[in-house]
Scaffold this motif. Sequence first.
Motif, short mmCIF file in Angstrom:
data_model
loop_
_atom_site.label_atom_id
_atom_site.label_comp_id
_atom_site.label_asym_id
_atom_site.label_seq_id
_atom_site.Cartn_x
_atom_site.Cartn_y
_atom_site.Cartn_z
N THR A 49 0.83 -1.21 0.00
CA THR A 49 0.00 0.00 0.00
C THR A 49 0.86 1.25 0.00
O THR A 49 0.59 2.21 -0.73
CB THR A 49 -0.94 0.00 1.23
N TYR A 50 1.92 1.25 0.81
CA TYR A 50 2.83 2.40 0.84
C TYR A 50 3.46 2.61 -0.54
O TYR A 50 3.58 3.73 -1.01
CB TYR A 50 3.93 2.18 1.89
N GLY A 51 3.87 1.52 -1.18
CA GLY A 51 4.45 1.63 -2.52
C GLY A 51 3.46 2.22 -3.51
O GLY A 51 3.82 3.10 -4.31
N PHE A 52 2.22 1.74 -3.49
CA PHE A 52 1.21 2.26 -4.40
C PHE A 52 0.92 3.73 -4.14
O PHE A 52 0.81 4.53 -5.07
CB PHE A 52 -0.08 1.46 -4.30
N SER A 54 2.88 6.01 -2.65
CA SER A 54 4.02 6.86 -3.02
C SER A 54 4.12 6.98 -4.54
O SER A 54 4.41 8.07 -5.06
CB SER A 54 5.31 6.31 -2.43
N THR A 55 3.87 5.91 -5.27
CA THR A 55 3.88 5.97 -6.73
C THR A 55 2.77 6.88 -7.24
O THR A 55 3.00 7.69 -8.14
CB THR A 55 3.71 4.55 -7.33
N LEU A 56 1.61 6.77 -6.65
CA LEU A 56 0.48 7.61 -7.05
C LEU A 56 0.78 9.08 -6.82
O LEU A 56 0.52 9.92 -7.70
CB LEU A 56 -0.78 7.20 -6.27
N SER A 58 3.78 10.55 -6.60
CA SER A 58 4.84 11.03 -7.50
C SER A 58 4.31 11.18 -8.92
O SER A 58 4.64 12.15 -9.61
CB SER A 58 6.04 10.09 -7.46
N GLN A 59 3.48 10.24 -9.37
CA GLN A 59 2.92 10.37 -10.72
C GLN A 59 1.96 11.53 -10.80
O GLN A 59 1.91 12.23 -11.83
CB GLN A 59 2.21 9.07 -11.11
N ASN A 60 1.23 11.80 -9.74
CA ASN A 60 0.31 12.94 -9.73
C ASN A 60 1.08 14.25 -9.84
O ASN A 60 0.68 15.15 -10.58
CB ASN A 60 -0.55 12.92 -8.47
N LYS A 62 4.04 14.61 -11.25
CA LYS A 62 4.57 14.67 -12.60
C LYS A 62 3.50 15.07 -13.60
O LYS A 62 3.75 15.83 -14.54
CB LYS A 62 5.18 13.32 -13.00
#
Length: 127
Positions: A49-52, A54-56, A58-60, A62
């Motif tokens: 969940t933390y990985g998802f 943090s990815t969300l 960072s992508q947001n 960008k």
Amino acid sequence: MSASQKGNLAQLQSNYINAHNKQEEAIARKRRGLFRRLIAFTVLGLLITYGFVSTLISQNSKIEENRLVKLELEKEVASLKEQQVMLEEEIIKLDDDEYIAKIARKDYFLSKEGEIIFKIADDSTSN
């Protein structure tokens, strides 16, 4: 029965008692194993969940950055299109000999034969 008498009691050693004790130990082991598995899966789930998340995030950021760049580029494209239209109009005007003569007289002080050019200063520059 008092506390001293309970300590003196011997437990019966029968097959039923031994089987019951082993069954309780097996149930306790299963519970400990289940508890450990639940903790492991919970930790694994939290890491995923933390990985998802943090990815969300960072992508947001960008995406927002790219959106701002896109807006700037769209403004630049609009100004370049305006400039292109002006230059195309200038090309059409430059095909006209009278327009070229007018520019030559204005910018380079060229004159027709017998013509005298007077340069008059603007009122704003003389003040």
